[in-house]
Design a protein around this motif. Sequence first.
Motif, short mmCIF file in Angstrom:
data_model
loop_
_atom_site.label_atom_id
_atom_site.label_comp_id
_atom_site.label_asym_id
_atom_site.label_seq_id
_atom_site.Cartn_x
_atom_site.Cartn_y
_atom_site.Cartn_z
N PHE A 1 3.81 32.88 36.35
CA PHE A 1 5.92 32.32 37.04
C PHE A 1 6.60 33.14 36.46
O PHE A 1 6.49 33.74 35.93
CB PHE A 1 5.93 30.46 35.68
N THR A 2 7.77 33.17 36.82
CA THR A 2 9.41 33.50 36.23
C THR A 2 9.49 33.70 35.16
O THR A 2 9.00 32.52 34.47
CB THR A 2 10.15 33.90 37.31
N ARG A 3 9.97 34.98 34.35
CA ARG A 3 10.67 34.63 33.25
C ARG A 3 11.44 33.54 32.71
O ARG A 3 11.79 32.34 31.36
CB ARG A 3 10.96 35.66 32.34
N ALA B 1 6.49 33.66 40.79
CA ALA B 1 7.21 32.99 42.03
C ALA B 1 8.35 31.71 40.66
O ALA B 1 7.33 31.34 39.28
CB ALA B 1 7.03 32.39 42.46
N GLU B 2 9.13 30.97 40.95
CA GLU B 2 9.85 30.20 39.98
C GLU B 2 8.95 28.51 40.44
O GLU B 2 9.16 28.25 38.92
CB GLU B 2 11.14 29.67 39.97
N GLU B 3 8.70 28.64 41.02
CA GLU B 3 8.24 26.93 40.94
C GLU B 3 6.49 26.84 41.69
O GLU B 3 6.19 28.18 42.28
CB GLU B 3 8.74 26.10 42.76
N ILE B 4 5.78 25.99 41.24
CA ILE B 4 4.75 25.46 41.16
C ILE B 4 3.96 25.78 42.98
O ILE B 4 3.47 26.50 43.19
CB ILE B 4 3.72 24.40 40.24
N GLU B 5 4.98 24.87 43.35
CA GLU B 5 4.87 25.54 44.90
C GLU B 5 4.32 26.15 45.51
O GLU B 5 3.66 26.85 46.65
CB GLU B 5 5.75 23.92 45.50
#
Length: 293
Positions: A190-192, A217-221
């Motif tokens: 995930f992004t920080r 990436a920001e989102e789990i999707e």
Amino acid sequence: MNTDYLRYFATLAELQHYGNAAKELNISQPGLSHAIRSLEKDYGLPLFEKTGRNVRLSPYGLELKKHIDVILNNLDKLEQTISDFHREDKIIRIASVYPLAGSFIPELIQSCSVKFPFAIYNGMTPDILHGLENMAYDLGFCSGQPSSELFEYCPVQKSYVGIVVPKGHELISKETFTFHDITAYPQIFFTRTSPMRKLQEQIYKDYQISAAPACEAEEIEVILNMIEHGFGISVLPYLDIFKNRNIDILPLSETKWESTFYAIRRRDSVRSQGEKTIWSQIIHNSKMDRLEF
């Protein structure tokens, strides 16, 4: 400041005729004339000038109208907000991280005993907390506990953590598996800005492993899409959305890492009946289930 007089001013400025404006406002023409004279006396400026049987704004009136329009617009918004607070059918604005928005929240609302209008917005935890703080949302569903005393919260779902890999990945066929085995493969983080990143980093730290992300990436999707397309593997909390994806998950057997999601709201907000109902159901579910997901 007499706000009625400001509305009289705005109507007269639009219609430019005392008789028509008085009729529109449902007041007498002398009453309207008195209101305008009172404003002019208070401001010490002529606001209108005659043009035959009509009137028009003076240069001072033209300039003041810009500010009066803003005041009246804000008053209208204030009155609408107060009206919304008293409506039982007020739309409940719910913001959620993606993993809970698809099924958990609709099922939660469906379990409530009454129906009410609602809207669901997707976002990341920091953005949702900011929206709750600014009263853009009524309820939030986030990963991680909020640190601010402005909020109250209740845990709603726990999830075990595992190694998520593409279907048919060679790690699946290993007879024995340890966390250290994953270091040979590209890691997706995930992004920080995500609280999930802290969980990932803490797990690596616990195993005394250093790993640089191959991609973030920001989102789990998005992370799941990257895994399916062979960009790498990732340490993730298990969620229901994994069931229909082309992935496998290997639970961490050496520790009992868990990821917890929370329902969050401001402590001091005015509650609609629908919002109260949802929160009561959240508390009820928490007590009944003991978070044994």
